[in-house]
Design a protein around this motif. Structure first.
Motif, PDB file in Angstrom:
ATOM      1  N   GLN A 177      -0.281-105.144  27.145  1.00  0.00           N
ATOM      2  CA  GLN A 177      -0.232-104.311  28.335  1.00  0.00           C
ATOM      3  C   GLN A 177       0.755-103.172  28.144  1.00  0.00           C
ATOM      4  N   VAL A 178       0.535-102.080  28.851  1.00  0.00           N
ATOM      5  CA  VAL A 178       1.453-100.950  28.868  1.00  0.00           C
ATOM      6  C   VAL A 178       2.086-100.906  30.250  1.00  0.00           C
ATOM      7  N   PRO A 179       3.194-100.160  30.432  1.00  0.00           N
ATOM      8  CA  PRO A 179       3.863-100.126  31.734  1.00  0.00           C
ATOM      9  C   PRO A 179       2.900 -99.768  32.869  1.00  0.00           C
ATOM     10  N   HIS A 180       3.168-100.347  34.031  1.00  0.00           N
ATOM     11  CA  HIS A 180       2.219-100.194  35.131  1.00  0.00           C
ATOM     12  C   HIS A 180       2.249 -98.779  35.700  1.00  0.00           C
ATOM     13  N   ILE A 181       1.140 -98.423  36.320  1.00  0.00           N
ATOM     14  CA  ILE A 181       0.979 -97.144  37.013  1.00  0.00           C
ATOM     15  C   ILE A 181       1.076 -97.410  38.506  1.00  0.00           C
ATOM     16  N   ASN A 182       1.856 -96.602  39.205  1.00  0.00           N
ATOM     17  CA  ASN A 182       2.019 -96.750  40.644  1.00  0.00           C
ATOM     18  C   ASN A 182       1.027 -95.871  41.386  1.00  0.00           C
ATOM     19  N   ILE A 183       0.235 -96.483  42.252  1.00  0.00           N
ATOM     20  CA  ILE A 183      -0.712 -95.757  43.099  1.00  0.00           C
ATOM     21  C   ILE A 183      -0.330 -96.019  44.546  1.00  0.00           C
ATOM     22  N   GLN A 184      -0.236 -94.960  45.312  1.00  0.00           N
ATOM     23  CA  GLN A 184       0.116 -95.077  46.720  1.00  0.00           C
ATOM     24  C   GLN A 184      -1.030 -94.550  47.575  1.00  0.00           C
ATOM     25  N   ALA A 185      -1.492 -95.378  48.508  1.00  0.00           N
ATOM     26  CA  ALA A 185      -2.445 -94.928  49.522  1.00  0.00           C
ATOM     27  C   ALA A 185      -1.632 -94.471  50.724  1.00  0.00           C
ATOM     28  N   ARG A 186      -1.843 -93.228  51.158  1.00  0.00           N
ATOM     29  CA  ARG A 186      -0.934 -92.671  52.152  1.00  0.00           C
ATOM     30  C   ARG A 186      -1.626 -91.633  53.025  1.00  0.00           C
ATOM     31  N   GLU A 187      -1.005 -91.346  54.143  1.00  0.00           N
ATOM     32  CA  GLU A 187      -1.427 -90.256  55.009  1.00  0.00           C
ATOM     33  C   GLU A 187      -0.827 -88.958  54.478  1.00  0.00           C
ATOM     34  N   THR A 188      -1.644 -87.906  54.448  1.00  0.00           N
ATOM     35  CA  THR A 188      -1.168 -86.614  53.973  1.00  0.00           C
ATOM     36  C   THR A 188      -1.983 -85.525  54.665  1.00  0.00           C
ATOM     37  N   THR A 189      -1.886 -84.310  54.200  1.00  0.00           N
ATOM     38  CA  THR A 189      -2.661 -83.214  54.787  1.00  0.00           C
ATOM     39  C   THR A 189      -3.294 -82.381  53.684  1.00  0.00           C
ATOM     40  N   ALA A 190      -4.391 -81.723  54.026  1.00  0.00           N
ATOM     41  CA  ALA A 190      -5.068 -80.782  53.130  1.00  0.00           C
ATOM     42  C   ALA A 190      -4.914 -79.377  53.680  1.00  0.00           C
ATOM     43  N   SER A 191      -4.664 -78.423  52.807  1.00  0.00           N
ATOM     44  CA  SER A 191      -4.462 -77.026  53.211  1.00  0.00           C
ATOM     45  C   SER A 191      -5.762 -76.250  53.081  1.00  0.00           C
ATOM     46  N   TRP A 192      -6.741 -76.618  53.892  1.00  0.00           N
ATOM     47  CA  TRP A 192      -8.034 -75.958  53.843  1.00  0.00           C
ATOM     48  C   TRP A 192      -8.092 -74.760  54.781  1.00  0.00           C
ATOM     49  N   PHE A 193      -7.338 -74.826  55.879  1.00  0.00           N
ATOM     50  CA  PHE A 193      -7.361 -73.790  56.901  1.00  0.00           C
ATOM     51  C   PHE A 193      -5.928 -73.406  57.242  1.00  0.00           C
ATOM     52  N   ALA A 194      -5.769 -72.518  58.218  1.00  0.00           N
ATOM     53  CA  ALA A 194      -4.434 -72.095  58.635  1.00  0.00           C
ATOM     54  C   ALA A 194      -3.602 -73.281  59.105  1.00  0.00           C
ATOM     55  N   ALA A 195      -4.244 -74.198  59.856  1.00  0.00           N
ATOM     56  CA  ALA A 195      -3.578 -75.423  60.284  1.00  0.00           C
ATOM     57  C   ALA A 195      -3.945 -76.546  59.321  1.00  0.00           C
ATOM     58  N   PRO A 196      -2.980 -77.372  58.904  1.00  0.00           N
ATOM     59  CA  PRO A 196      -3.291 -78.450  57.954  1.00  0.00           C
ATOM     60  C   PRO A 196      -4.240 -79.480  58.554  1.00  0.00           C
ATOM     61  N   THR A 197      -5.085 -80.058  57.689  1.00  0.00           N
ATOM     62  CA  THR A 197      -6.031 -81.102  58.095  1.00  0.00           C
ATOM     63  C   THR A 197      -5.505 -82.460  57.666  1.00  0.00           C
ATOM     64  N   PRO A 198      -5.251 -83.388  58.599  1.00  0.00           N
ATOM     65  CA  PRO A 198      -4.793 -84.722  58.202  1.00  0.00           C
ATOM     66  C   PRO A 198      -5.895 -85.469  57.445  1.00  0.00           C
ATOM     67  N   ILE A 199      -5.554 -86.022  56.292  1.00  0.00           N
ATOM     68  CA  ILE A 199      -6.477 -86.842  55.511  1.00  0.00           C
ATOM     69  C   ILE A 199      -5.711 -88.049  54.975  1.00  0.00           C
ATOM     70  N   TRP A 200      -6.437 -88.983  54.365  1.00  0.00           N
ATOM     71  CA  TRP A 200      -5.832 -90.065  53.608  1.00  0.00           C
ATOM     72  C   TRP A 200      -6.147 -89.826  52.132  1.00  0.00           C
ATOM     73  N   ALA A 201      -5.203 -90.119  51.263  1.00  0.00           N
ATOM     74  CA  ALA A 201      -5.420 -89.849  49.840  1.00  0.00           C
ATOM     75  C   ALA A 201      -4.488 -90.717  49.016  1.00  0.00           C
ATOM     76  N   TYR A 202      -4.764 -90.743  47.715  1.00  0.00           N
ATOM     77  CA  TYR A 202      -3.896 -91.412  46.760  1.00  0.00           C
ATOM     78  C   TYR A 202      -2.958 -90.393  46.127  1.00  0.00           C
ATOM     79  N   ASN A 203      -1.757 -90.842  45.776  1.00  0.00           N
ATOM     80  CA  ASN A 203      -0.826 -89.936  45.092  1.00  0.00           C
ATOM     81  C   ASN A 203      -1.300 -89.626  43.678  1.00  0.00           C
ATOM     82  N   GLN A 204      -2.235 -90.434  43.164  1.00  0.00           N
ATOM     83  CA  GLN A 204      -2.810 -90.193  41.836  1.00  0.00           C
ATOM     84  C   GLN A 204      -4.283 -89.840  42.020  1.00  0.00           C
TER      85      GLN A 204
END
Length: 450
Positions: A31-58
């Protein structure tokens, strides 16, 4: 806001085996060192106002073929979740199906997935808990497994293509469980993204470079119809599995939800990827040519052909044949089906939010659709008796059809298809329609390898 396909086209343009090794042997791999994945609330910059989305940090993971990897998933969401490693022939306990292979990861908790892919290729990962909402909120990413003997591509781009259902305020429409959508073709989006960014996507290649486009349909329900305007492009792989001989890319690529195509191309001119199902083509991606000095890349196809993965041998005979009848939905002919162990009329099923069935069963049945011993060959007789297309997905396995391997296969209205499944890792494996609205309202079952 319910937009038509034509409006989506216009708005989109304007808005910018297991290999047959048992799991116990896999566990002995270094095995190699583990990879950290976070499921989190974030925003997307699609428009002037940010859009709340859910995404992974990876948003993209790269693993090495045949190497065991620990992927530590931490849930920072307010609700439970899991991750399914779509198309990867993992051990059953690592498949990420809430309620079947694992308990969901509670808010604030972590879970270590032990993943070893016997195959190099293009895969993806996504939530498999309350998928109808979590996938629509953005919980997915690209998974690239690299092999030691693959040809070198100077440009290698995964393109995760998604349509988002947005309200007029630019936020995700919260009506995830709409019964009209669920009994028809499913929830369709009105805003295009590629890799979670507003489309179209743009890249640049030098003259003579080899380009690999990894096309991944991450939409919850939409079948993409893509025209790859890349002169001389070749189809290299389907669902992570290389074609024995690269083929010319057809005029239109039919890409159902969760399906993947790898395309190889020598950059001699600019190229475009277009979605062509509407009245007007929609630009999805564009590769511009940098007219620099060529790289001396040898001519294809041999320069881009991918080495085969260790897939099982498909014997001439079969051990059992299993009908897989897709039924139900609006304008369908389903009269009755079993739900929670009892027969119900279609009207009764609809009242319970169940519109679809597989071989007379709606929802997850207690008994498997079939059982097979590891290494057995099972012929699945797919029969779409509904008024809508369906993309059938097999967990932990690929099926052999039309001279190539698939982990997801789109059947059009009324279509029949015989496929061969070689029973791989032991365990309970899901079969479902990857139109997520159809899965959530009955079109799922499971099989067991013993």
């Amino acid at each position: 806001m319910n937009l038509t396909r034509r409006q989506w086209i216009k708005n989109g343009a304007q808005l910018t085996a297991a290999s047959m090794l048992p799991w116990s042997l896999w566990a002995d791999q270094p095995q190699v060192p583990h990879i950290n994945i976070q499921a989190r609330e974030t925003t997307a910059s699609w428009f002037a106002a940010p859009t709340p989305i859910w995404a992974y940090n990876q948003p993209k993971l790269t693993l090495q073929q045949g190497v065991m990897q620990t992927l530590r998933v931490t849930n920072h969401l307010p609700v439970p979740t899991t991750i399914h490693w779509h198309g990867v022939r993992v051990g059953n306990a690592m498949d990420g199906v809430s309620g079947l292979t694992q308990a969901p990861i509670e808010p604030g908790a972590s879970f270590d997935y032990q993943i070893m892919s016997p195959d190099a290729g293009t895969f993806w990962f996504h939530s498999h808990h309350n998928t109808i909402e979590q996938l629509a909120r953005g919980l997915y990413g690209a998974l690239v497994v690299t092999g030691n003997n693959e040809p070198r591509f100077e440009r290698d781009w995964p393109l995760l293509i998604d349509d988002w259902s947005l309200s007029r305020n630019g936020r995700i429409d919260p009506a995830f469980a709409n019964r009209h959508n669920q009994s028809h073709a499913g929830r369709m989006g009105n805003f295009l993204t590629i890799n979670h960014q507003a489309g179209p996507w743009r890249g640049e290649a030098n003259a003579g470079e080899r380009v690999r486009l990894r096309l991944i349909n991450t939409a919850t329900n939409r079948i993409l119809q893509l025209h790859a305007a890349f002169p001389g492009a070749l189809w290299l792989a389907k669902d992570g599995q290389p074609l024995a001989i690269p083929e010319p890319v057809p005029e239109v690529i039919l890409l159902g939800p969760s399906e993947r195509w790898d395309i190889g191309w020598i950059a001699r001119d600019a190229g475009q990827l277009l979605e062509v199902s509407g009245d007007e083509p929609l630009l999805v991606a564009q590769v511009d040519l940098n007219p620099a000095e060529g790289t001396g890349v040898p001519a294809y196809p041999d320069a881009m052909a991918l080495p085969a993965n260790p897939m099982p041998h498909v014997p001439a005979g079969v051990n059992q044949r299993v009908p897989v009848t897709l039924e139900g939905g609006a304008m369908g002919r389903l009269q009755t089906a079993q739900f929670q162990g009892e027969p119900h009329s279609f009207r009764e099923l609809a009242a319970r939010g169940q519109f679809w069935a597989i071989s007379g069963q709606t929802g997850m049945p207690e008994a498997p659709l079939f059982r097979a011993r590891q290494g057995e060959s099972v012929e699945l007789l797919l029969d779409n008796r509904t008024a809508f297309p369906h993309t059938v997905h097999w967990h932990g396995h690929h099926v052999w059809a039309d001279g190539r391997w698939h982990d997801s296969l789109t059947l059009l209205r009324g279509q029949k298809q015989s496929v061969r499944l070689m029973a791989g890792n032991p365990g309970k494996w899901l079969i479902h329609c990857h139109m997520i609205d159809h899965q959530a309202t009955g079109m799922m079952t499971w099989f067991e390898v013993v």
